[in-house]
Design a protein around this motif. Sequence first.
Motif, short mmCIF file in Angstrom:
data_model
loop_
_atom_site.label_atom_id
_atom_site.label_comp_id
_atom_site.label_asym_id
_atom_site.label_seq_id
_atom_site.Cartn_x
_atom_site.Cartn_y
_atom_site.Cartn_z
N ASP A 67 0.83 -1.21 0.00
CA ASP A 67 0.00 0.00 0.00
C ASP A 67 0.86 1.26 0.00
OD1 ASP A 67 -2.33 -1.50 0.07
OD2 ASP A 67 -2.36 -1.61 2.26
N ILE A 68 2.11 1.13 -0.39
CA ILE A 68 3.02 2.27 -0.43
C ILE A 68 2.56 3.27 -1.50
CG2 ILE A 68 5.38 3.03 -0.93
CD1 ILE A 68 6.33 0.34 0.16
N THR A 69 2.55 4.53 -1.15
CA THR A 69 2.20 5.60 -2.08
C THR A 69 3.47 6.22 -2.66
OG1 THR A 69 0.19 6.12 -0.82
CG2 THR A 69 1.01 7.82 -2.33
N VAL A 70 3.44 6.50 -3.96
CA VAL A 70 4.57 7.18 -4.60
C VAL A 70 4.32 8.68 -4.55
CG1 VAL A 70 5.88 7.50 -6.73
CG2 VAL A 70 5.03 5.23 -6.11
N LYS A 71 5.18 9.40 -3.84
CA LYS A 71 5.09 10.86 -3.77
C LYS A 71 6.30 11.44 -4.50
CE LYS A 71 2.65 11.10 0.69
NZ LYS A 71 2.69 11.67 2.08
N LEU A 72 6.07 11.84 -5.73
CA LEU A 72 7.17 12.37 -6.53
C LEU A 72 7.58 13.75 -6.04
CD1 LEU A 72 5.91 11.42 -10.11
CD2 LEU A 72 7.65 10.24 -8.78
N ARG A 73 8.87 14.02 -6.11
CA ARG A 73 9.34 15.37 -5.84
C ARG A 73 8.94 16.27 -7.00
NH1 ARG A 73 15.45 14.12 -3.51
NH2 ARG A 73 14.78 13.07 -1.60
#
Length: 220
Positions: A67-73
Motif C-alpha cells: 500500500d506504499i504511495t509514490v510521492k514524486l518530488r
Amino acid sequence: MRPDAEVRQDVEAEINWDPSFEFQHDILVSVKDGVVTLDGFTHSYSDRNRAERAAKRVKGVSAIANDITVKLRIQDEKTDPEIARAAISAIRSALPDLADNLKIVVREGVVTIEGTVEWNFQREAAEDVVRPTEGLKNLVNLVTLKPKAQAYEIREKIESALTRSAQVEAKRIKVETDGSEVVLSGEVNSWAERWEAERSAWSAPGVTKVTNHIKVGTAA
C-alpha cells in the motif's frame, strides 16, 4: 510459523539495508499471521517495487500487501504525454520485436501496458522496461498471452521444470491445468520457494494464467 514481531523486524532491516534505494523513504511495516503490509511513501515507483522485493526475501513472509504511495518530488513530476512518450520509446528501443503488439495508456501518472504476446517472459520484459520511466506513479500490466500448447503438454513441462529446480521440492506441489491456465497448490517452506514454483509454471510455453494457491508454512 515465525513470530510476527520477528518477521516485521527482519522486513524493516531488509528494506533499510537495501543499497539500491535512490531516495529517502518512509515505509511502515506491519505483520499479522505472516502477512506483511507495507505502507507509507517512496519518491519513485522503482523504490516502491524494491521495498516489495525486499519483503519477499524475508523468511516467514506468507503474503504481501503493498500500500506504499509514490510521492514524486516537484522536480520529478512529468505530464502524462511525457510519460507516455518515454515509455513507448523505452519499449521500441529495448523490445523492437514487440513494439507493434504493445500499447501504452497513461492517466495521472499511472501507466497501463496493453497488447498481446506469446510468452510470459515477454510480458514481464515489457513491465521491466517501462518501470524506470520518470514520473511513473504506478504500473498496470494488462498484456495478454496467446495459448500455443495443449493442457497435458503444459502440465508435463511444468512438472519436469519443478523436478529439475534445486530451489523447489516438487513432491510438495500439485499442478493442475485447464486449457492454458495453471493452478498450483501444496505447501512450501518459504516465499522464495513459492515464487520459484510460480516462475517455473510461467516459463512453460502456452501458459496464459497461473493461479498460485501454494501455502507458505513449515512443510516437512
